[in-house]
Design a protein around this motif. Structure first.
Motif, PDB file in Angstrom:
ATOM      1  N   GLY A   1      43.992  13.065  64.728  1.00  0.00           N
ATOM      2  CA  GLY A   1      45.081  12.202  65.378  1.00  0.00           C
ATOM      3  C   GLY A   1      46.273  12.211  64.835  1.00  0.00           C
ATOM      4  O   GLY A   1      47.251  12.418  65.559  1.00  0.00           O
ATOM      5  N   ASN A   2      46.396  12.062  63.439  1.00  0.00           N
ATOM      6  CA  ASN A   2      47.389  12.313  62.790  1.00  0.00           C
ATOM      7  C   ASN A   2      48.286  13.591  62.867  1.00  0.00           C
ATOM      8  O   ASN A   2      49.331  13.670  63.201  1.00  0.00           O
ATOM      9  N   GLU A   3      47.492  14.725  63.038  1.00  0.00           N
ATOM     10  CA  GLU A   3      47.966  16.024  63.285  1.00  0.00           C
ATOM     11  C   GLU A   3      48.499  16.199  64.446  1.00  0.00           C
ATOM     12  O   GLU A   3      49.671  16.630  64.775  1.00  0.00           O
ATOM     13  N   ILE A   4      47.775  15.601  65.681  1.00  0.00           N
ATOM     14  CA  ILE A   4      48.334  15.642  67.027  1.00  0.00           C
ATOM     15  C   ILE A   4      49.453  14.957  67.071  1.00  0.00           C
ATOM     16  O   ILE A   4      50.561  15.378  67.919  1.00  0.00           O
ATOM     17  N   SER A   5      49.508  13.725  66.587  1.00  0.00           N
ATOM     18  CA  SER A   5      50.658  12.709  66.813  1.00  0.00           C
ATOM     19  C   SER A   5      51.915  13.265  66.189  1.00  0.00           C
ATOM     20  O   SER A   5      52.974  13.187  66.757  1.00  0.00           O
ATOM     21  N   LYS A   6      51.763  14.047  64.885  1.00  0.00           N
ATOM     22  CA  LYS A   6      52.953  14.463  64.454  1.00  0.00           C
ATOM     23  C   LYS A   6      53.642  15.618  65.040  1.00  0.00           C
ATOM     24  O   LYS A   6      54.806  15.683  65.476  1.00  0.00           O
ATOM     25  N   LYS A   7      52.882  16.368  65.634  1.00  0.00           N
ATOM     26  CA  LYS A   7      53.240  17.613  66.453  1.00  0.00           C
ATOM     27  C   LYS A   7      53.804  17.163  67.817  1.00  0.00           C
ATOM     28  O   LYS A   7      54.981  17.555  68.133  1.00  0.00           O
ATOM     29  N   LEU A   8      53.210  15.953  68.412  1.00  0.00           N
ATOM     30  CA  LEU A   8      53.732  15.441  69.596  1.00  0.00           C
ATOM     31  C   LEU A   8      55.058  14.833  69.533  1.00  0.00           C
ATOM     32  O   LEU A   8      55.795  14.999  70.380  1.00  0.00           O
ATOM     33  N   ILE A   9      55.334  14.178  68.274  1.00  0.00           N
ATOM     34  CA  ILE A   9      56.532  13.519  68.239  1.00  0.00           C
ATOM     35  C   ILE A   9      57.298  14.184  67.833  1.00  0.00           C
ATOM     36  O   ILE A   9      58.814  14.201  68.270  1.00  0.00           O
TER      37      ILE A   9
ATOM     38  N   ARG B   1      42.402  -9.900  73.103  1.00  0.00           N
ATOM     39  CA  ARG B   1      41.451 -10.451  73.879  1.00  0.00           C
ATOM     40  C   ARG B   1      41.492 -10.357  75.110  1.00  0.00           C
ATOM     41  O   ARG B   1      42.360 -10.492  75.887  1.00  0.00           O
ATOM     42  N   ARG B   2      40.625  -9.361  75.615  1.00  0.00           N
ATOM     43  CA  ARG B   2      40.635  -9.027  77.035  1.00  0.00           C
ATOM     44  C   ARG B   2      40.467 -10.149  78.093  1.00  0.00           C
ATOM     45  O   ARG B   2      41.225 -10.269  79.146  1.00  0.00           O
ATOM     46  N   SER B   3      39.755 -11.256  77.817  1.00  0.00           N
ATOM     47  CA  SER B   3      39.605 -12.246  78.799  1.00  0.00           C
ATOM     48  C   SER B   3      40.738 -13.016  79.093  1.00  0.00           C
ATOM     49  O   SER B   3      41.062 -13.790  80.015  1.00  0.00           O
ATOM     50  N   THR B   4      41.774 -12.952  77.977  1.00  0.00           N
ATOM     51  CA  THR B   4      43.239 -13.852  78.085  1.00  0.00           C
ATOM     52  C   THR B   4      44.277 -12.856  78.422  1.00  0.00           C
ATOM     53  O   THR B   4      45.265 -13.083  78.707  1.00  0.00           O
ATOM     54  N   GLY B   5      44.141 -11.566  77.912  1.00  0.00           N
ATOM     55  CA  GLY B   5      45.144 -10.523  78.093  1.00  0.00           C
ATOM     56  C   GLY B   5      46.226 -10.669  77.144  1.00  0.00           C
ATOM     57  O   GLY B   5      47.464 -10.389  77.353  1.00  0.00           O
ATOM     58  N   LYS B   6      45.681 -11.531  75.837  1.00  0.00           N
ATOM     59  CA  LYS B   6      46.877 -11.638  74.845  1.00  0.00           C
ATOM     60  C   LYS B   6      46.221 -11.062  73.569  1.00  0.00           C
ATOM     61  O   LYS B   6      45.246 -10.955  73.273  1.00  0.00           O
ATOM     62  N   LEU B   7      47.129 -10.857  72.668  1.00  0.00           N
ATOM     63  CA  LEU B   7      46.928 -10.338  71.347  1.00  0.00           C
ATOM     64  C   LEU B   7      46.333 -11.606  70.558  1.00  0.00           C
ATOM     65  O   LEU B   7      47.141 -12.857  70.694  1.00  0.00           O
ATOM     66  N   ILE B   8      45.407 -11.380  69.728  1.00  0.00           N
ATOM     67  CA  ILE B   8      45.279 -12.449  68.676  1.00  0.00           C
ATOM     68  C   ILE B   8      45.421 -12.129  67.324  1.00  0.00           C
ATOM     69  O   ILE B   8      45.339 -12.978  66.517  1.00  0.00           O
ATOM     70  N   GLY B   9      45.705 -11.054  67.131  1.00  0.00           N
ATOM     71  CA  GLY B   9      46.241 -10.602  65.830  1.00  0.00           C
ATOM     72  C   GLY B   9      46.850  -9.116  65.911  1.00  0.00           C
ATOM     73  O   GLY B   9      46.664  -8.500  66.771  1.00  0.00           O
ATOM     74  N   ILE B  10      47.920  -8.930  64.903  1.00  0.00           N
ATOM     75  CA  ILE B  10      48.532  -7.663  64.925  1.00  0.00           C
ATOM     76  C   ILE B  10      48.805  -7.305  63.237  1.00  0.00           C
ATOM     77  O   ILE B  10      49.267  -8.202  62.644  1.00  0.00           O
ATOM     78  N   ASP B  11      48.451  -5.978  62.785  1.00  0.00           N
ATOM     79  CA  ASP B  11      48.734  -5.363  61.654  1.00  0.00           C
ATOM     80  C   ASP B  11      49.591  -4.377  61.646  1.00  0.00           C
ATOM     81  O   ASP B  11      49.436  -3.488  62.521  1.00  0.00           O
ATOM     82  N   ARG B  12      50.747  -4.503  60.810  1.00  0.00           N
ATOM     83  CA  ARG B  12      51.767  -3.267  60.823  1.00  0.00           C
ATOM     84  C   ARG B  12      51.585  -2.633  59.595  1.00  0.00           C
ATOM     85  O   ARG B  12      51.603  -3.020  58.447  1.00  0.00           O
ATOM     86  N   PHE B  13      51.810  -1.154  59.429  1.00  0.00           N
ATOM     87  CA  PHE B  13      51.675  -0.399  58.535  1.00  0.00           C
ATOM     88  C   PHE B  13      52.803   0.736  58.660  1.00  0.00           C
ATOM     89  O   PHE B  13      52.877   1.158  59.704  1.00  0.00           O
ATOM     90  N   CYS B  14      53.215   1.190  57.516  1.00  0.00           N
ATOM     91  CA  CYS B  14      54.082   2.564  57.529  1.00  0.00           C
ATOM     92  C   CYS B  14      53.124   3.620  57.516  1.00  0.00           C
ATOM     93  O   CYS B  14      51.894   3.559  57.430  1.00  0.00           O
ATOM     94  N   ASP B  15      53.961   4.825  58.052  1.00  0.00           N
ATOM     95  CA  ASP B  15      53.025   5.985  58.186  1.00  0.00           C
ATOM     96  C   ASP B  15      52.331   6.180  56.870  1.00  0.00           C
ATOM     97  O   ASP B  15      51.211   6.973  56.793  1.00  0.00           O
ATOM     98  N   GLU B  16      52.890   6.001  55.971  1.00  0.00           N
ATOM     99  CA  GLU B  16      52.057   6.437  54.654  1.00  0.00           C
ATOM    100  C   GLU B  16      50.747   5.563  54.360  1.00  0.00           C
ATOM    101  O   GLU B  16      49.845   6.038  53.381  1.00  0.00           O
ATOM    102  N   ASP B  17      50.694   4.425  54.933  1.00  0.00           N
ATOM    103  CA  ASP B  17      49.520   3.779  54.748  1.00  0.00           C
ATOM    104  C   ASP B  17      48.192   3.912  55.905  1.00  0.00           C
ATOM    105  O   ASP B  17      47.741   3.303  56.410  1.00  0.00           O
ATOM    106  N   PHE B  18      48.160   5.521  55.893  1.00  0.00           N
ATOM    107  CA  PHE B  18      47.108   6.012  56.576  1.00  0.00           C
ATOM    108  C   PHE B  18      45.755   5.608  56.400  1.00  0.00           C
ATOM    109  O   PHE B  18      45.098   4.824  57.163  1.00  0.00           O
ATOM    110  N   TRP B  19      45.456   5.604  55.028  1.00  0.00           N
ATOM    111  CA  TRP B  19      43.894   5.189  54.705  1.00  0.00           C
ATOM    112  C   TRP B  19      43.836   3.620  54.528  1.00  0.00           C
ATOM    113  O   TRP B  19      42.776   3.031  55.164  1.00  0.00           O
ATOM    114  N   PRO B  20      44.808   2.903  54.096  1.00  0.00           N
ATOM    115  CA  PRO B  20      44.728   1.380  54.337  1.00  0.00           C
ATOM    116  C   PRO B  20      44.560   0.836  55.655  1.00  0.00           C
ATOM    117  O   PRO B  20      43.727  -0.096  55.941  1.00  0.00           O
TER     118      PRO B  20
END
Lengths: 234, 82
Positions: A39-47, B8-27
């Protein structure tokens, strides 16, 4: 970890049964990391290729439960699920730019095994778009390429499905029995309108009708109605 | 950027959101696995990992997770795409 198609499909059976042991869980985590890397590869290329104001580009990785739901809903095996890794391109114009974007996507992935699935020619329960399947060894990904009207229609159907059941997206009828008669009728009419709008979008996009603004308005009305009903019934 | 939403599908609302930068692929993958494990209502709560250039772009391609209504219970940095 060495994986084979047979091992992936055995994992699929375990996911379907809902009984993942520790080994299955670690195989799943490994598989998901492989999907994510693809997915990462696909995403990078598409972006790089499409990431500007004309296009919206993103990538979604399915979770365990949505994979399980798909395996239970279909006869597909885990190794042949192509939308676990799902990229989406929303373009800002009609069929001509969509066709062009499909060709550009195919060219972008010339080192992969690529297949075009044209859901404009073969819609899936009203859903229209073009999907490009991208395979790298054992791992599959999918790129959904949608026009604005196709995208808004799909979003409206997703919204409505929250109230009338997700099966409407896969050919089932709307489930509205638990609602008051007024809401029941509103939801049923919205569903019928959405199906009709889907037909008109198709005619509009090939130039038989010229009512784009009206179609957008119809789709927005349905989405707004869904939100109003959700506020009242949830 | 990478975003993991709990929807949450039944309410159509988010109950949580986590944001990461691109470098945080594994985390971000570890977090996805953790949220999947902790999810006691998997048929109602979707856990989805999304990648794009910005949250505004995600609002354009996955608007059902990022509409004003869907995000009304969580803090948002979204700049509207439209």
């Amino acid at each position: 970890m060495e994986l084979s198609r047979a091992r992936i499909d055995r994992l699929g059976e375990a996911i379907k049964s809902g009984e993942l042991n520790d080994v299955d869980q670690s195989v799943f985590n490994y598989l998901r990391s492989q999907w994510a890397e693809l997915g990462n590869e696909i995403s990078k290329k598409l972006i790089l290729e499409f990431g500007n104001d004309e296009f919206g580009v993103s990538l979604r990785l399915k979770n365990l439960e949505t994979i399980r739901a798909k395996l239970l809903r279909t006869t597909l095996r885990l190794s042949s699920l192509r939308d676990v890794v799902g990229a989406r391109i929303v373009i800002n114009e009609g069929l001509s730019l969509q066709n062009d974007s499909v060709l550009r996507s195919v060219a972008l992935f010339e080192d992969y095994a690529v297949k075009i699935i044209d859901r404009r020619e073969f819609p899936s329960f009203g859903y229209r778009a073009v999907h490009v399947e991208v395979r790298q060894g054992l791992y599959l990904g999918e790129i959904q390429i949608r026009t604005p009207l196709q995208h808004e229609w799909a979003r409206s159907m997703e919204s409505l499905a929250r109230l009338v059941g997700r099966d409407v997206r896969y050919g089932g009828g709307p489930v509205v029995d638990t609602y008051s008669p007024v809401v029941h009728n509103l939801l049923l009419n919205s569903y019928r309108n959405l199906v009709e709008l889907g037909r008109r979008i198709e005619m509009s996009e090939v130039g038989v009708l010229n009512d784009t603004a009206e179609l957008f308005q119809g789709l927005i009305t349905i989405k707004s109605l869904v939100i109003e009903i959700e506020k009242k019934v949830r | 950027m990478i975003v993991i939403v709990q929807f949450r599908r039944s309410t159509g609302k988010l109950i949580g959101i986590d944001r990461f930068c691109d470098e945080d692929f594994w985390p971000s993958l570890d977090r996805l696995a953790e949220l999947d494990r902790q999810n006691t209502e998997p048929q109602d709560v979707e856990v989805v990992r999304l990648t794009s250039q910005s949250e505004a772009m995600l609002a354009r391609t996955h608007g059902n997770y990022f509409s004003e209504y869907a995000m009304s219970n969580v803090q948002t940095d979204v700049v509207k795409a439209e």
